[in-house]
Write a protein that holds these residues in place. Structure first.
Motif, mmCIF file in Angstrom:
data_model
loop_
_atom_site.group_PDB
_atom_site.id
_atom_site.type_symbol
_atom_site.label_atom_id
_atom_site.label_comp_id
_atom_site.label_asym_id
_atom_site.label_seq_id
_atom_site.Cartn_x
_atom_site.Cartn_y
_atom_site.Cartn_z
ATOM 1 N N TYR A 104 73.120 16.570 -0.608
ATOM 2 C CA TYR A 104 71.786 17.054 -0.935
ATOM 3 C C TYR A 104 71.963 18.292 -1.814
ATOM 4 N N GLY A 105 71.750 18.149 -3.099
ATOM 5 C CA GLY A 105 71.946 19.258 -4.020
ATOM 6 C C GLY A 105 73.406 19.665 -4.013
ATOM 7 N N MET A 106 73.680 20.913 -3.665
ATOM 8 C CA MET A 106 75.050 21.427 -3.660
ATOM 9 C C MET A 106 75.711 21.316 -2.281
ATOM 10 N N TYR A 107 75.025 20.700 -1.316
ATOM 11 C CA TYR A 107 75.558 20.656 0.053
ATOM 12 C C TYR A 107 75.745 19.226 0.535
ATOM 13 N N ARG A 108 76.835 19.012 1.240
ATOM 14 C CA ARG A 108 77.119 17.723 1.880
ATOM 15 C C ARG A 108 76.799 17.874 3.357
ATOM 16 N N VAL A 109 75.976 17.007 3.881
ATOM 17 C CA VAL A 109 75.618 17.008 5.298
ATOM 18 C C VAL A 109 76.355 15.846 5.951
ATOM 19 N N PHE A 110 77.135 16.137 6.991
ATOM 20 C CA PHE A 110 77.871 15.089 7.698
ATOM 21 C C PHE A 110 78.128 15.558 9.127
ATOM 22 N N ARG A 111 78.612 14.667 9.949
ATOM 23 C CA ARG A 111 78.886 14.974 11.349
ATOM 24 C C ARG A 111 80.331 14.629 11.671
ATOM 25 N N THR A 112 80.931 15.441 12.556
ATOM 26 C CA THR A 112 82.285 15.153 13.021
ATOM 27 C C THR A 112 82.262 15.142 14.540
ATOM 28 N N PRO A 113 83.102 14.330 15.163
ATOM 29 C CA PRO A 113 83.129 14.319 16.632
ATOM 30 C C PRO A 113 83.674 15.644 17.159
ATOM 31 N N SER A 114 83.154 16.060 18.288
ATOM 32 C CA SER A 114 83.586 17.319 18.887
ATOM 33 C C SER A 114 84.869 17.111 19.682
ATOM 34 N N SER A 115 85.731 18.105 19.659
ATOM 35 C CA SER A 115 86.957 18.034 20.464
ATOM 36 C C SER A 115 86.745 18.671 21.837
ATOM 37 N N ARG A 116 85.591 19.306 22.009
ATOM 38 C CA ARG A 116 85.294 19.941 23.300
ATOM 39 C C ARG A 116 84.845 18.895 24.304
ATOM 40 N N GLN A 117 85.137 19.153 25.555
ATOM 41 C CA GLN A 117 84.694 18.266 26.619
ATOM 42 C C GLN A 117 84.007 19.087 27.689
ATOM 43 N N THR A 118 83.107 18.451 28.408
ATOM 44 C CA THR A 118 82.411 19.105 29.497
ATOM 45 C C THR A 118 82.339 18.129 30.662
ATOM 46 N N PRO A 119 82.345 18.609 31.885
ATOM 47 C CA PRO A 119 82.268 17.679 33.019
ATOM 48 C C PRO A 119 80.962 16.885 32.988
ATOM 49 N N ASP A 120 81.044 15.618 33.345
ATOM 50 C CA ASP A 120 79.871 14.753 33.430
ATOM 51 C C ASP A 120 79.260 14.945 34.814
ATOM 52 N N LEU A 121 78.330 15.888 34.935
ATOM 53 C CA LEU A 121 77.778 16.236 36.245
ATOM 54 C C LEU A 121 77.047 15.075 36.898
ATOM 55 N N ALA A 122 76.404 14.222 36.104
ATOM 56 C CA ALA A 122 75.717 13.067 36.682
ATOM 57 C C ALA A 122 76.726 12.136 37.359
ATOM 58 N N GLU A 123 77.853 11.894 36.702
ATOM 59 C CA GLU A 123 78.890 11.025 37.277
ATOM 60 C C GLU A 123 79.547 11.678 38.487
ATOM 61 N N ILE A 124 79.809 12.989 38.402
ATOM 62 C CA ILE A 124 80.407 13.710 39.530
ATOM 63 C C ILE A 124 79.467 13.660 40.734
ATOM 64 N N THR A 125 78.183 13.874 40.489
ATOM 65 C CA THR A 125 77.198 13.808 41.577
ATOM 66 C C THR A 125 77.169 12.413 42.182
ATOM 67 N N ARG A 126 77.229 11.374 41.342
ATOM 68 C CA ARG A 126 77.221 9.989 41.846
ATOM 69 C C ARG A 126 78.431 9.739 42.742
ATOM 70 N N ILE A 127 79.599 10.218 42.317
ATOM 71 C CA ILE A 127 80.824 10.034 43.106
ATOM 72 C C ILE A 127 80.716 10.787 44.431
ATOM 73 N N PHE A 128 80.225 12.030 44.384
ATOM 74 C CA PHE A 128 80.068 12.805 45.620
ATOM 75 C C PHE A 128 79.126 12.096 46.585
ATOM 76 N N LYS A 129 78.004 11.563 46.074
ATOM 77 C CA LYS A 129 77.043 10.858 46.933
ATOM 78 C C LYS A 129 77.658 9.581 47.490
ATOM 79 N N ALA A 130 78.402 8.842 46.652
ATOM 80 C CA ALA A 130 79.002 7.577 47.088
ATOM 81 C C ALA A 130 80.006 7.798 48.218
ATOM 82 N N HIS A 131 80.661 8.946 48.241
ATOM 83 C CA HIS A 131 81.682 9.231 49.251
ATOM 84 C C HIS A 131 81.203 10.230 50.310
ATOM 85 N N ASN A 132 79.897 10.489 50.338
ATOM 86 C CA ASN A 132 79.297 11.418 51.312
ATOM 87 C C ASN A 132 80.040 12.754 51.355
ATOM 88 N N LEU A 133 80.281 13.345 50.206
ATOM 89 C CA LEU A 133 80.999 14.618 50.123
ATOM 90 C C LEU A 133 80.072 15.820 50.082
#
Length: 164
Positions: A104-133
């Motif tokens: 766009y004009g003098m600028y290129r707009v694009f996306r790159t995948p992030s190398s950062r990771q974060t815990p999947d709290l929804a999945e962790i909560t599901r596992i805790f509930k499944a094992h009554n933790l």
């Protein structure tokens, strides 16, 4: 019944909206019954101070007050500049996030995948509930450093008399 038809996120939003509507209704009733209570409710609460972290200066290591004042002044200036820059960045990002990749004009707009990771709290909560933790363990974040300019009263003359 309402929760069966919605995702957990949508259910939270609906509960939040219902709570907000209830707050508005309660304020409307209070404004008729006791209008002064609304003003009293809006008093700004005192900031909560966290305990000092480990690794602070020892009493004999504390820098001169002028050095501390200069650092606090610079910190406050930089924090204000960062807030202004962040607001500008968010405003620009609202437009740029919706653009498809391209040049766009003098600028290129694009996306790159992030190398950062974060815990999947929804999945962790599901596992805790499944094992009554029980609930997922959480820990508090580090306290935020705040700096504010205060009015300092001149040193009392009676203190000077005691020292003499």
């Amino acid at each position: 019944m309402l929760n069966l038809l919605m995702t957990p996120r949508t259910a939270r939003k609906v509960r939040g909206l219902i709570g907000a509507i209830a707050d508005v209704a309660a304020d409307a009733v209070r404004s008729v019954i006791n209008p002064a209570a609304l003003v009293a409710d809006q008093a700004e609460p005192a900031p909560v101070e966290a305990p000092d972290p480990a690794g602070l200066y020892e009493p004999d290591e504390i820098p001169a007050v002028a050095t501390i004042e200069q650092a606090a002044r610079e910190y406050e200036r930089a924090a204000d500049a960062a807030r202004r820059a962040d607001r500008g960045k968010r405003a620009a990002k609202k437009i740029l996030d919706r653009l498809p990749a391209g040049v766009y004009g003098m600028y290129r707009v694009f996306r790159t995948p992030s190398s950062r990771q974060t815990p999947d709290l929804a999945e962790i909560t599901r596992i805790f509930k499944a094992h009554n933790l029980g609930p997922v363990p959480m820990k508090a974040c580090a306290p935020s450093l705040k700096v504010e300019l205060v009015d300092v009263a001149p040193v009392a003359t009676e203190l000077a008399g005691v020292a003499a």
